[in-house]
Design a protein around this motif. Structure first.
Motif, PDB file in Angstrom:
ATOM      1  N   GLN A 378     -23.450 -13.378   7.516  1.00 57.92           N
ATOM      2  CA  GLN A 378     -22.722 -14.512   8.105  1.00 57.92           C
ATOM      3  C   GLN A 378     -22.235 -15.494   7.057  1.00 57.92           C
ATOM      4  O   GLN A 378     -22.412 -16.694   7.169  1.00 57.92           O
ATOM      5  CB  GLN A 378     -23.584 -15.231   9.146  1.00 57.92           C
ATOM      6  N   GLN A 379     -21.639 -14.936   6.043  1.00 52.72           N
ATOM      7  CA  GLN A 379     -21.042 -15.802   5.023  1.00 52.72           C
ATOM      8  C   GLN A 379     -19.664 -15.262   4.708  1.00 52.72           C
ATOM      9  O   GLN A 379     -19.409 -14.075   4.864  1.00 52.72           O
ATOM     10  CB  GLN A 379     -21.881 -15.767   3.750  1.00 52.72           C
ATOM     11  N   ARG A 410     -29.909 -11.018  -2.582  1.00 54.74           N
ATOM     12  CA  ARG A 410     -28.854 -11.267  -3.566  1.00 54.74           C
ATOM     13  C   ARG A 410     -29.502 -11.303  -4.928  1.00 54.74           C
ATOM     14  O   ARG A 410     -30.366 -12.133  -5.183  1.00 54.74           O
ATOM     15  CB  ARG A 410     -28.156 -12.590  -3.288  1.00 54.74           C
ATOM     16  N   GLU A 418     -32.551 -13.907  -4.251  1.00 51.39           N
ATOM     17  CA  GLU A 418     -32.685 -14.621  -2.990  1.00 51.39           C
ATOM     18  C   GLU A 418     -32.952 -13.616  -1.889  1.00 51.39           C
ATOM     19  O   GLU A 418     -32.297 -12.577  -1.822  1.00 51.39           O
ATOM     20  CB  GLU A 418     -31.388 -15.372  -2.667  1.00 51.39           C
ATOM     21  N   HIS A 482     -44.194 -26.867  21.870  1.00 46.73           N
ATOM     22  CA  HIS A 482     -43.490 -27.754  22.787  1.00 46.73           C
ATOM     23  C   HIS A 482     -42.366 -26.989  23.448  1.00 46.73           C
ATOM     24  O   HIS A 482     -41.606 -26.316  22.775  1.00 46.73           O
ATOM     25  CB  HIS A 482     -42.925 -28.953  22.029  1.00 46.73           C
ATOM     26  N   ASP A 484     -39.643 -27.959  24.561  1.00 51.33           N
ATOM     27  CA  ASP A 484     -38.286 -28.398  24.230  1.00 51.33           C
ATOM     28  C   ASP A 484     -37.860 -27.970  22.830  1.00 51.33           C
ATOM     29  O   ASP A 484     -36.819 -28.372  22.354  1.00 51.33           O
ATOM     30  CB  ASP A 484     -38.176 -29.924  24.379  1.00 51.33           C
ATOM     31  N   ASP A 485     -38.665 -27.133  22.182  1.00 49.05           N
ATOM     32  CA  ASP A 485     -38.311 -26.674  20.843  1.00 49.05           C
ATOM     33  C   ASP A 485     -37.466 -25.409  20.880  1.00 49.05           C
ATOM     34  O   ASP A 485     -37.263 -24.773  19.861  1.00 49.05           O
ATOM     35  CB  ASP A 485     -39.575 -26.379  20.021  1.00 49.05           C
TER      36      ASP A 485
ATOM     37  N   LYS B   8     -22.630 -21.728   5.407  1.00 48.19           N
ATOM     38  CA  LYS B   8     -23.886 -21.698   6.141  1.00 48.19           C
ATOM     39  C   LYS B   8     -24.762 -22.850   5.666  1.00 48.19           C
ATOM     40  O   LYS B   8     -25.094 -22.931   4.486  1.00 48.19           O
ATOM     41  CB  LYS B   8     -24.575 -20.364   5.898  1.00 48.19           C
ATOM     42  N   LYS B  18     -43.740 -34.046  15.580  1.00 46.09           N
ATOM     43  CA  LYS B  18     -42.638 -33.813  16.513  1.00 46.09           C
ATOM     44  C   LYS B  18     -42.453 -35.060  17.373  1.00 46.09           C
ATOM     45  O   LYS B  18     -43.415 -35.733  17.737  1.00 46.09           O
ATOM     46  CB  LYS B  18     -42.977 -32.627  17.406  1.00 46.09           C
ATOM     47  N   VAL B  19     -41.211 -35.355  17.699  1.00 44.78           N
ATOM     48  CA  VAL B  19     -40.928 -36.494  18.563  1.00 44.78           C
ATOM     49  C   VAL B  19     -41.051 -36.035  20.011  1.00 44.78           C
ATOM     50  O   VAL B  19     -40.314 -35.171  20.458  1.00 44.78           O
ATOM     51  CB  VAL B  19     -39.524 -37.032  18.282  1.00 44.78           C
ATOM     52  N   THR B  20     -42.026 -36.583  20.710  1.00 42.70           N
ATOM     53  CA  THR B  20     -42.193 -36.245  22.117  1.00 42.70           C
ATOM     54  C   THR B  20     -42.064 -37.515  22.926  1.00 42.70           C
ATOM     55  O   THR B  20     -41.934 -38.615  22.376  1.00 42.70           O
ATOM     56  CB  THR B  20     -43.569 -35.617  22.367  1.00 42.70           C
ATOM     57  N   LYS B 400     -24.725 -24.500  -3.030  1.00 41.43           N
ATOM     58  CA  LYS B 400     -25.198 -23.119  -2.999  1.00 41.43           C
ATOM     59  C   LYS B 400     -24.027 -22.154  -2.817  1.00 41.43           C
ATOM     60  O   LYS B 400     -23.943 -21.118  -3.463  1.00 41.43           O
ATOM     61  CB  LYS B 400     -26.175 -22.968  -1.833  1.00 41.43           C
ATOM     62  N   GLU B 401     -23.145 -22.534  -1.909  1.00 37.72           N
ATOM     63  CA  GLU B 401     -21.986 -21.685  -1.639  1.00 37.72           C
ATOM     64  C   GLU B 401     -21.120 -21.563  -2.889  1.00 37.72           C
ATOM     65  O   GLU B 401     -20.640 -20.481  -3.236  1.00 37.72           O
ATOM     66  CB  GLU B 401     -21.198 -22.279  -0.472  1.00 37.72           C
TER      67      GLU B 401
END
Lengths: 838, 532
Positions: A378-379, A410, A418, A482, A484-485, B8, B18-20, B400-401
């Protein structure tokens, strides 16, 4: 020996379609391209292969439309023949025997009856020095024509076919080799040579890479290694020639082409950008960027509306008027090496391997078609030579095809490599894989193996990865604390090492209750449920190369191969070595559907195949010299329908089929006789409805033909003399005559099909009258049998089975008889149409 | 023709908690009010009636504070020695307190002098409380006894001598006037019924009990002692329900908040932890400056009051909605909803012909430059101040790119003083971040390579380079120290491991190995036929 004839090694699709420049038919409906030993005809609209022209015995090295007849095409091959085809119907019209291997073919509209071929110069063994010959094609009636009228035009021609081009109205021919441009004028019989310096002032090479001539103007465009394009004029003088330089490409120009009117010049190269230069206004350019891979050839349809570019990733892109990509014909992408293992996607039954840089390709084996490319990295891919790119080095699918794990890497000269581990979930609505988790640097150094637990389902999936850093890690799908994560993602569950040794291979048992990890010479067996080390097995010195659990009835066995040429089989119940044997196994793999194992052994430069059961060290099947070189990738693909073969030697192929990749990246497979027969009948039924328009008449006759063929096709079933004439023909004729004329198509269109129907009846009836000495077979059948033979034999790989061709069972007609029969078929039946008209 | 794939930007896991909903709720307090008391604050009690004054027992005084006052509204000083456990009666009229001199005193909240003095204990009284009928007082003392007193005639009603150590906490039931529970240092919680002679229920906490708490429903009892909080089910005969091990020092005080939905525990380890009482998971954590001795919450969590050993009383008041609304209105006004939906909610008729317009792909500024291969401009775009401050991962992603494209050097080169100083500022700020360090180190090396010839020409750049050097040196020192610590830990682990058998030490588990070797050493006998 009979057993060996039962199983053959055959090519299974995936051939290179971008070896030579494709040709577009004059109505822009078909695209012809050389593909291995065949010429493939693709439809430009549907991207389907509509015809395959078979006949050449060696690599096809060029395809060309016949200038004088737009429905015919020439093809040349390294087997020393030029063949003339009717490509819409797939009929071989003529074969011209040249006698020398041919590297490329050219023709010009103004040279009637002459084609130009490049062949190696006599005396030179290599392909470095070629000569361009003019071949006068004799106008004889025969099908097989010996040509002797050869005349040399140019010597010192480069092996790259793009370096020869014919100029305005065929007046001259331009050829480049090295830093020299050579132009030969046919009328004056005079040639001019122009040389450039070896290096330009910026120090880059001035070597010519390709050449194109303007169709209406005296202008030659040449492409160069340093990315420059030169437009030459006044080249009919020794001294006062001029050239103009255009520079846009930063690397070598690989393809150049003028549009038919000469208004535009197209160029392409490694950048994978199609550049359109306006002729006479070269400062104006149009670009079509991001075509996917380096452009190797450019072709333009005769009406100039359709461009077609061939790419280095075995892809042909069709472009409408330089703005819109209309269709893409994609073959199996083959890089220099397949780095991922071959896999079979359990859902689509497609072969999965790495394709384009940074992509995984899903290739349907049944349809011989690329299904889709999954973009893993995806680059944006930068088309530039010498750049370190991310590559997919490993991929693995879990048992149900719900999860895919990929490792991309890479390499860098300066810094550490990497690494990324990515986990993809199969998304039902979109029917493709969606990225779920990215783990950057899962191991400090390179990853040596990743594998999924084959037995686990859904939420309990387990992935094991081994790295050069001496650790192996288990990854598990975890639901976040959680809600909601977001959805569940993969986290590291367990990390372990063994005495600081490097883990090389890991393998799960079929039920997922055991995990075997090889640490150099030692095999450790773990329980994934408790992460407890259950036992260690050691081995006479030699690093473990491959590790495999037995399946089904042999699941108590663990097999391993070592670098010291040992194949060992341990019994896990007694924790002892069951048997071992000395052979150099390059690849060991287990059939997922049976308890058989296949071992590819490298011996004397060739690869042998052994199929055996772990319970007994006796091979079920063995074949020497499957192919030359070392086989390092293979896969068992489950069959959709299990075969029912009773032969002892081919029973192992009943449930799944074995595919393997040779070092030259050919995809080969093993096929049994039963399967070939089945394929043959299937393909015969297909022949009729290829690309033929559906007419009412076709519907009438199309249904009849398969029956007719099925009856004719099997010589064993056919009773020798007293076979009744199939009634279908007469019924169709009756239908045709009875149906009202206004619902039928034009009589001229119907005639040939109608005649064919009558002809079939006629030959069959005549057949019955022929002598009883040999079993007769009509020419139609013969040809169709050739057509339907979808898989070619690899001759080089089975030297000892020459006698045992499958078709040896069928009686072979002598060549003269074949010709005679073909002649009968091609007789003029127009008198009949006139009869109908009247 | 494939479309341009944007750069990317790696997503990094968020560091910290974590914000709860809970975090937001418990963070919604104003900055604490700190009041210096005369000694360690041993007890805080809120008056049950509005305006919810609270009594703070510290050394020999009890101060009563109003809900928003910084100064005490009332002070009780008539103690001979350290006072303990000042508590309000349920009508908020009376206050009782124990003392080191073993006398229990009862005050009128409006008065000054003790109304009653209960004498009978022989040692310091640490526990005092009213029973739910308001006419009796429960006391617990260091003389191992607990007693019930009658308020009107200051007479001792009954004495219980079942404990064998100091009694330091106790609660009376709010529903039954006869029930009370004591928590002593002999680890046993006892439930007493005033109508019975003896205790009716005994539970073993395992540690000296410091604090007790009854749920409003009085089905559950919470006890704190040592480092653990235990929850007991009284209706099941004192069965232990949950054991919470979240503190690392003795827990001194317990409180209930949010109408009994949250439990708070305060400890000598300077933390107050908030638990969800359905899951008993920690949902929030407060840090204080010193060891905490006492904790109380106003009704509806209006304020949290904490008393510490350094005699500081810390009061946190809740922020109210109108204040936070003020904050909201300060934010920029957004375009109205009407603008957003304009033209979007049109529903085409079935026979309409839809002309699709190609959707224009939106690219960030740096991506637009990257698409055109303008590498320097792309780097400039990613170095904009708000971007590099708020989202350094975008800047790092672009660097990085560029490195992947092999053009990082070109992008870094050719900058003037101001641009270079911006770049160096970013490098200095992020070079020690482990997420970014690998690529920024590469970039820093390139910058030094490119600009080493101009060192000494600009004071600003030189200063920044010196700072960079200092940061790197201190980072190297830190790494070295960490490695030393790691080495020490390794030796400690190694010594602890040898005592018990490790799962993968090959000593006990070598049977497979041994057998494998054994089998491989007898190949002559059992050698299978070779595969031909």
């Amino acid at each position: 020996m009979v057993e060996q004839a039962e199983i053959r090694v055959v090519h299974q699709g995936g051939s290179n379609i971008t070896f030579r420049e494709p040709a577009i038919s004059s109505d822009s409906r078909f695209l012809l391209c050389a593909s291995g030993h065949n010429v493939k005809v693709f439809s430009t609209v549907t991207e389907e292969c509509v015809q395959e022209l078979r006949g050449h015995a060696d690599l096809v090295t060029g395809v060309l439309l016949r200038p004088s007849n737009h429905l015919q095409a020439y093809s040349c091959s390294a087997d020393g023949t030029v063949r003339l085809w009717d490509f819409t119907d797939g009929i071989l019209i003529k074969t011209y025997v040249i006698g020398y291997p041919i590297c490329s073919i050219y023709a010009s509209a103004s040279h009637d009856g002459v084609i130009f071929i490049a062949t190696p110069t006599k005396g030179y063994k290599t392909l470095d020095s070629l000569q361009l010959l003019a071949v006068h094609l004799p106008q004889t009636a025969g099908q097989l024509v010996e040509t002797s009228d050869l005349s040399a035009v140019l010597s010192d021609v480069s092996a790259n076919p793009a370096t020869v081009a014919f100029g305005r109205a065929g007046e001259y021919v331009a050829s480049t080799n090295g830093v020299q441009l050579q132009i030969f004028f046919f009328k004056k019989q005079k040639s001019f040579r122009f040389s450039l310096k070896e290096n330009s002032c910026s120090g880059r090479s001035n070597t010519f890479t390709c050449v194109a001539c303007h169709p209406t103007d005296d202008c030659i465009a040449t492409g160069h290694e340093d990315g420059k394009i030169r437009l030459w004029r006044n080249f009919d003088q020794k001294r006062e020639y001029t050239y103009r330089t255009l520079h846009w490409h930063h690397s070598a120009v690989r393809a150049l082409c003028f549009t038919p009117e000469g208004s535009n010049l197209l160029s392409g190269g490694v950048e994978s950008v199609l550049v359109q230069w306006r002729y006479q206004q070269e400062s104006q350019q149009d670009f079509l960027p991001r075509l996917g891979a380096a452009i190797t050839h450019i072709a333009v349809s005769p009406d100039g509306a359709l461009f077609c570019t061939s790419h280095s990733d075995n892809k042909i892109v069709l472009i409408q008027s330089c703005v819109k990509v209309s269709s893409i014909i994609q073959g199996l992408v083959k890089g220099e090496a397949v780095q991922t293992d071959l896999m079979v996607d359990p859902r689509s039954k497609a072969l999965v391997l790495n394709g384009k840089p940074g992509h995984l390709q899903f290739y349907s084996l049944q349809r011989d078609r690329l299904l889709f490319n999954l973009d893993v990295v995806q680059q944006e891919f930068i088309h530039q030579e010498g750049l370190d790119q991310f590559q997919v080095v490993m991929a693995t699918l879990d048992g149900a095809g719900a999860w895919l794990a990929t490792v991309e890497e890479r390499k860098q000269e300066t810094a550490e490599a990497e690494l990324n581990l990515k986990l993809w979930a199969f998304d039902e609505p979109s029917q493709s894989f969606v990225l779920n988790t990215t783990v950057s640097t899962p191991h400090e150094v390179r990853i040596t193996a990743v594998t999924f637990d084959p037995a686990a389902r859904g939420q309990t999936s387990l992935l094991v990865s081994c790295g050069r850093d001496g650790l192996f890690k288990a990854w598990r799908l975890a639901v976040p604390a959680h809600p909601d994560d977001g959805g569940p993602s993969w986290t590291c569950d367990f990390v372990s090492a063994y005495h600081g040794l490097t883990p090389q291979r890991c393998c799960f048992s079929a039920d997922g209750s055991l995990l075997a990890v090889s640490f150099q010479e030692v095999v450790t067996v773990w329980s994934p449920a408790s992460w407890e080390l259950l036992l260690t097995l050691s081995q006479p010195p030699g690093i473990i190369r491959d590790l495999c659990f037995g399946r089904l009835s042999c699941s108590k066995f663990l097999l391993g191969t070592t670098s010291s040429n040992q194949l060992c089989c341990w019994n896990l119940l007694t924790c002892s070595l069951e048997w071992s044997t000395s052979m150099e196994v390059s690849l060991l793999l287990a059939d997922p559907l049976s308890d058989n194992m296949a071992a590819f052994c490298h011996q004397d430069g060739n690869t042998d195949l052994f199929v055996f059961k772990p319970s007994e060290p006796r091979p079920l099947f063995s074949q020497k010299a499957v192919c030359s070189g070392r086989v390092s990738r293979a896969v068992f693909a489950p069959r959709e329908v299990a075969l029912e073969s009773c032969e002892e030697s081919s029973r192992w192929l009943n449930r799944s089929q074995l595919y393997f990749l040779t070092p030259l990246m050919d995809l080969l497979t093993f096929s049994t006789r039963a399967e070939e027969e089945r394929l043959m009948t299937a393909s015969k039924q297909l022949v009729v409805d290829d690309s033929v328009a559906m007419t009412p008449f076709q519907l009438l006759l199309g249904k009849r033909r398969p029956h007719h063929q099925a009856a004719v096709e099997d010589p064993a079933v056919r009773p020798p003399a007293d076979r009744p004439v199939p009634p279908g023909g007469s019924a169709a004729v009756r239908e045709l005559l009875q149906s009202p004329a206004h619902v039928l198509p034009a009589a001229a269109a119907l005639c040939s099909v109608f005649m064919e129907a009558l002809l079939g009846v006629a030959t069959e009836t005549r057949e019955n009258e022929t002598s009883a000495g040999e079993t007769p077979s009509d020419p139609e059948e013969e040809e169709e049998e050739e057509d339907s033979d979808q898989e070619m034999e690899t001759r080089a790989t089975r030297p000892e089975r020459g006698l045992l061709e499958t078709d040896s069972a069928d009686p072979v007609l002598s060549r003269a008889q074949v010709r005679e029969l073909r002649r009968v078929r091609k007789l003029d039946h127009s008198w009949f149409s006139s009869l109908l008209d009247s | 023709m494939a479309s341009f794939k944007p750069t990317k930007i790696p997503v990094y896991p968020k560091l910290g908690e974590k914000v709860t909903q809970d975090t937001l709720y418990w963070k919604n307090y104003k900055a604490p009010v700190q009041i210096k008391e005369y000694g360690a604050v041993s007890n805080i009690d809120f008056s049950p009636v509005a305006p919810h004054n609270f009594a703070v027992t510290a050394f020999s005084r009890i101060h009563v504070y109003g809900p928003f006052s910084q100064e005490p509204v009332k002070t009780f000083t008539r103690f001979k020695d350290t006072a303990y456990c000042g508590r309000f009666r349920s009508d908020g009229q009376l206050l009782v307190a124990g003392c080191e001199d073993s006398v229990v005193r009862l005050f009128d909240v409006s008065g000054r002098v003790a109304l009653r003095m209960f004498k009978g204990h022989t040692k310091a009284v640490h526990v005092t409380d009213f029973t739910s009928d308001r006419y009796q007082i429960l006391t617990g003392s260091d003389d191992y006894t607990c007693r019930l007193w009658d308020i009107p005639n200051a007479a001792e009603l009954s004495t219980y001598r079942e404990h064998t150590d100091y009694i330091r906490c106790g609660v009376t039931s709010k529903l039954n006037r006869d029930l009370f529970i004591t928590g002593p240092y002999d680890h046993t919680l006892k439930v007493f019924d005033a109508r019975a002679e003896k205790s009716v229920m005994t539970m073993d906490h395992g540690q000296p009990v410091e604090s007790l708490l009854l749920y409003p429903s009085e089905g559950l009892l919470v006890s704190a002692g040592g480092r653990y909080v235990k929850v007991w089910d009284l209706l099941k005969g004192g069965q232990p329900l949950v054991l919470l091990k979240n503190h690392h020092k003795t827990i001194t005080c317990l409180a209930l908040g949010s109408n009994g939905e949250r439990l708070l525990s305060a400890s000598l380890d300077r933390h107050v932890k908030v638990y969800n009482t359905t899951t008993f998971k920690v949902v929030h954590n407060f840090d204080y400056a010193a060891a905490i001795l006492s904790l109380a919450l106003a009704p509806d969590d209006e304020s949290i009051v904490v008393g510490m050993t350094n005699s500081i009383l810390s009061i946190k008041h809740r922020k109210h909605t109108e204040e936070s609304k003020e904050m909201m209105s300060q934010q920029r006004r957004r375009p109205s909803y009407r603008v957003f939906v304009k033209g979007k909610n049109f529903v085409p008729k079935p026979d309409d012909y839809l002309v699709s317009k190609p959707v224009k792909e939106h690219l960030a500024k740096y991506d637009r430059e990257l698409k055109k291969f303008n590498v320097s401009k792309a780097l400039d775009a990613s170095l904009e101040i708000w971007l590099r401050k708020k989202k350094p991962e975008i800047t790092v992603g672009v660097i990085k790119e560029l490195d992947r494209r092999g053009t990082l050097k070109n992008a870094l080169a050719g900058r003037d003083e101001e641009q270079l100083s911006q770049l160096l500022h970013f490098v200095i700020g992020n070079i020690v971040d482990t997420r970014f360090a690998p690529i920024i180190l590469t970039a820093a090396e390139m910058i030094l390579d490119i600009y080493k010839s101009v060192i000494g020409q600009s004071a600003l750049i030189d200063q920044q380079l010196l700072r960079l050097q200092n940061i790197l040196e201190s980072e190297i020192n830190l790494e070295r120290e960490l490695l030393e610590v790691l080495g020490m830990l390794d030796t400690m682990f190694a010594t602890s491991v040898t005592r018990k058998e490790v799962p993968y030490s090959d000593v006990g588990r070598s049977n497979g190995l041994a057998q494998g070797e054994a089998s491989s050493s007898r190949p002559e006998l059992f050698r299978p036929p070779e595969i031909k």
